[in-house]
Design a protein around this motif. Structure first.
Motif, PDB file in Angstrom:
ATOM      1  N   ARG A 100      -2.548   1.305  10.696  1.00  0.00           N
ATOM      2  CA  ARG A 100      -2.829   1.990   9.424  1.00  0.00           C
ATOM      3  C   ARG A 100      -3.495   1.051   8.426  1.00  0.00           C
ATOM      4  O   ARG A 100      -4.392   1.453   7.683  1.00  0.00           O
ATOM      5  CB  ARG A 100      -1.533   2.552   8.835  1.00  0.00           C
ATOM      6  N   LYS A 101      -3.048  -0.201   8.403  1.00  0.00           N
ATOM      7  CA  LYS A 101      -3.667  -1.166   7.495  1.00  0.00           C
ATOM      8  C   LYS A 101      -5.126  -1.404   7.870  1.00  0.00           C
ATOM      9  O   LYS A 101      -5.988  -1.550   6.981  1.00  0.00           O
ATOM     10  CB  LYS A 101      -2.888  -2.488   7.545  1.00  0.00           C
ATOM     11  N   ASP A 115       0.845  -1.200   0.000  1.00  0.00           N
ATOM     12  CA  ASP A 115       0.000   0.000   0.000  1.00  0.00           C
ATOM     13  C   ASP A 115       0.876   1.244   0.000  1.00  0.00           C
ATOM     14  O   ASP A 115       1.867   1.320   0.722  1.00  0.00           O
ATOM     15  CB  ASP A 115      -0.908   0.015   1.233  1.00  0.00           C
ATOM     16  N   ARG A 138       1.966   5.071   0.806  1.00  0.00           N
ATOM     17  CA  ARG A 138       1.816   5.896   2.011  1.00  0.00           C
ATOM     18  C   ARG A 138       0.710   6.935   1.823  1.00  0.00           C
ATOM     19  O   ARG A 138       0.001   7.272   2.776  1.00  0.00           O
ATOM     20  CB  ARG A 138       3.142   6.590   2.327  1.00  0.00           C
ATOM     21  N   ALA A 176      -2.587   5.201   2.424  1.00  0.00           N
ATOM     22  CA  ALA A 176      -2.798   4.935   3.851  1.00  0.00           C
ATOM     23  C   ALA A 176      -3.113   6.219   4.604  1.00  0.00           C
ATOM     24  O   ALA A 176      -3.970   6.239   5.496  1.00  0.00           O
ATOM     25  CB  ALA A 176      -1.562   4.267   4.437  1.00  0.00           C
ATOM     26  N   LEU A 187      -7.119   1.454   6.537  1.00  0.00           N
ATOM     27  CA  LEU A 187      -7.308   1.317   5.097  1.00  0.00           C
ATOM     28  C   LEU A 187      -8.393   0.285   4.786  1.00  0.00           C
ATOM     29  O   LEU A 187      -9.258   0.508   3.923  1.00  0.00           O
ATOM     30  CB  LEU A 187      -5.984   0.913   4.444  1.00  0.00           C
TER      31      LEU A 187
END
Length: 440
Positions: free
Chosen positions: A312-313, A194, A196, A199, A316
């Motif tokens: 962060r994942k 992914d 940045r 994200a 997302l």
């Protein structure tokens, strides 16, 4: 537990082979292992089958991608089957050399392939938070040795993880010297990473963030902040301690010169001068030993970023679910408006209908048919994203709790080891031979 309590416990222990602190018993071997930063429990399939170590480091010269000469360091990874050892054999270990950049490729692959796992960090590529007398050169032998220990710890942590240890790419990394890069690039992990920007966009646009992951992000921020502050303070203390010790070298020279002028106190002054010189020289070993504990703190400084990556994942994944749900709701509303001929909200479509007239029944049927197909696809997407998000939350939450327990255990042992090391250092300083002070 305070330092005084620790000192009292150590004094009571005397010359025993173990020390009990905070209700737990630490053997001398365990404390030494803590110093070497290899605090890993053997609970994985891979570690049950294989011994793993980074045995040594070696400097080499070669040409880089732009055909320029460069100096780099390679690390010797040794592996040996545990089954053969338990059967009474002692085979020579299989070995291969890896560069630091190859360790980076392995970790990047693990980050992309297992986004719900707090992937162990690599040791620093260049020295950070160093006191001014310590070399920041990444080719310095002491720094290379500490990085070798850190790389070994990284492999042991990965190999002890119940999920990561079963990855075939990890096994190839440890056993296949030449084809490993081809195998890992064939997975296409780079294309799956992914961006940045993507994200960051998800971070600010999620409407219903999971409070648990929000709190975990704050936890990782606090971990990074407190650890970096502790490392900065330790670097300043090391500078000051170095100065205090080294000034005794000047005292040693003065005492030695003074001893040549005194007849009655000459031997005592000479002995005191030697003690001052030895005291001044001992700080190098003390601060070198401290660096092992600083490296353990740095590991969790870098772990904080790995923890944030998991959060962060999730953001997302949550954002993709919310986007799919919002798109499905919009499509259903369009279907209702098209079927009833009533536009509930102001839209460009409503204005065009008023200006150019209503659509023909054939056009309306074609659009309804297309919308039905899109709604079916949207419902499948929402179901898929919901399952994906739920599974991610379940796996990530379990691993984050495992990480927190590991962090508490490791830092507790590291700080206890550091306290014991400081107490031992103070006792050595206090045990000055009586003859040194005869001159007084």
């Amino acid at each position: 537990m305070t330092i005084k309590q620790l000192e009292r416990r150590m004094a009571d222990a005397g010359n025993k082979e173990s020390t009990t602190i905070g209700g737990d018993e630490f053997t001398n071997t365990e404390l030494e292992n803590n110093k070497n930063n290899t605090m890993v429990q053997e609970g994985s399939t891979l570690l049950r089958r294989m011994e793993i170590s980074v045995a040594e480091a070696e400097k080499r010269t070669g040409k880089n991608t732009v055909n320029m000469q460069e100096i780099f360091t390679v690390y010797l990874i040794e592996t040996r089957s545990i089954d053969a050892i338990t059967e009474g054999h002692n085979p020579a270990p299989d070995s291969l050399w890896r560069r630091y950049s190859e360790f980076e490729i392995l970790r990047n692959y693990l980050l992309v392939t297992y986004p719900f796992i707090v992937v162990p960090p690599l040791p620093e590529k260049r020295a950070e938070f160093v006191w001014h007398k310590l070399s920041a050169d990444n080719m310095d032998p002491d720094f290379v040795e500490r990085r070798r220990v850190g790389l070994e710890n990284f492999l042991l942590r990965v190999a002890s993880h119940s999920v990561l240890s079963n990855d075939k790419i990890l096994y190839h990394f440890l056993t296949e010297e030449h084809r490993w890069k081809e195998v890992v690039y064939e997975t296409g992990f780079q294309a799956k990473a992914d961006s940045r920007i993507k994200a960051l966009s998800a971070t600010f646009r999620v409407k219903n963030p999971d409070k648990r992951f929000t709190e975990m992000k704050h936890y990782s921020d606090e971990l990074q902040s407190l650890t970096s502050q502790l490392l900065r303070v330790r670097a300043r203390v090391a500078d000051r301690l170095y100065g205090v010790y080294k000034v005794h070298g000047n005292y040693g020279r003065v005492f030695s010169e003074w001893s040549a002028l005194e007849k009655e106190m000459g031997d005592g002054l000479q002995s005191a001068g030697h003690h001052m010189d030895a005291y001044a020289a001992s700080v190098d070993d003390i601060l070198e030993e401290e660096e092992h504990y600083a490296d353990q703190l740095k590991e969790y400084l870098f772990y904080a970023e790995a923890l944030r990556a998991v959060c962060r994942k999730h953001e997302l994944t949550q954002y993709e679910l919310e986007t799919a749900s919002s798109d499905l709701i919009s499509k259903k509303q369009q279907r209702e408006e098209l079927a009833t001929g009533m536009v509930r909200t102001f839209s460009f479509k409503g204005m065009t209908n008023k200006l150019f007239g209503q659509e023909t029944p054939e056009q309306r049927e074609a659009k309804l048919s297309l919308l039905e197909e899109q709604i079916v696809q949207g419902e499948e997407t929402v179901t898929e994203k919901t399952v994906e998000c739920e599974e991610y939350v379940k796996g990530a939450w379990v691993d984050m709790q495992r990480f927190k327990e590991q962090k508490d255990r490791d830092l507790r042992e590291a700080l206890i080891g550091y306290a014991i090391m400081q107490i031992s250092m103070c006792k050595k300083v206090c045990h000055t031979p009586v003859e040194v002070w005869k001159c007084s």
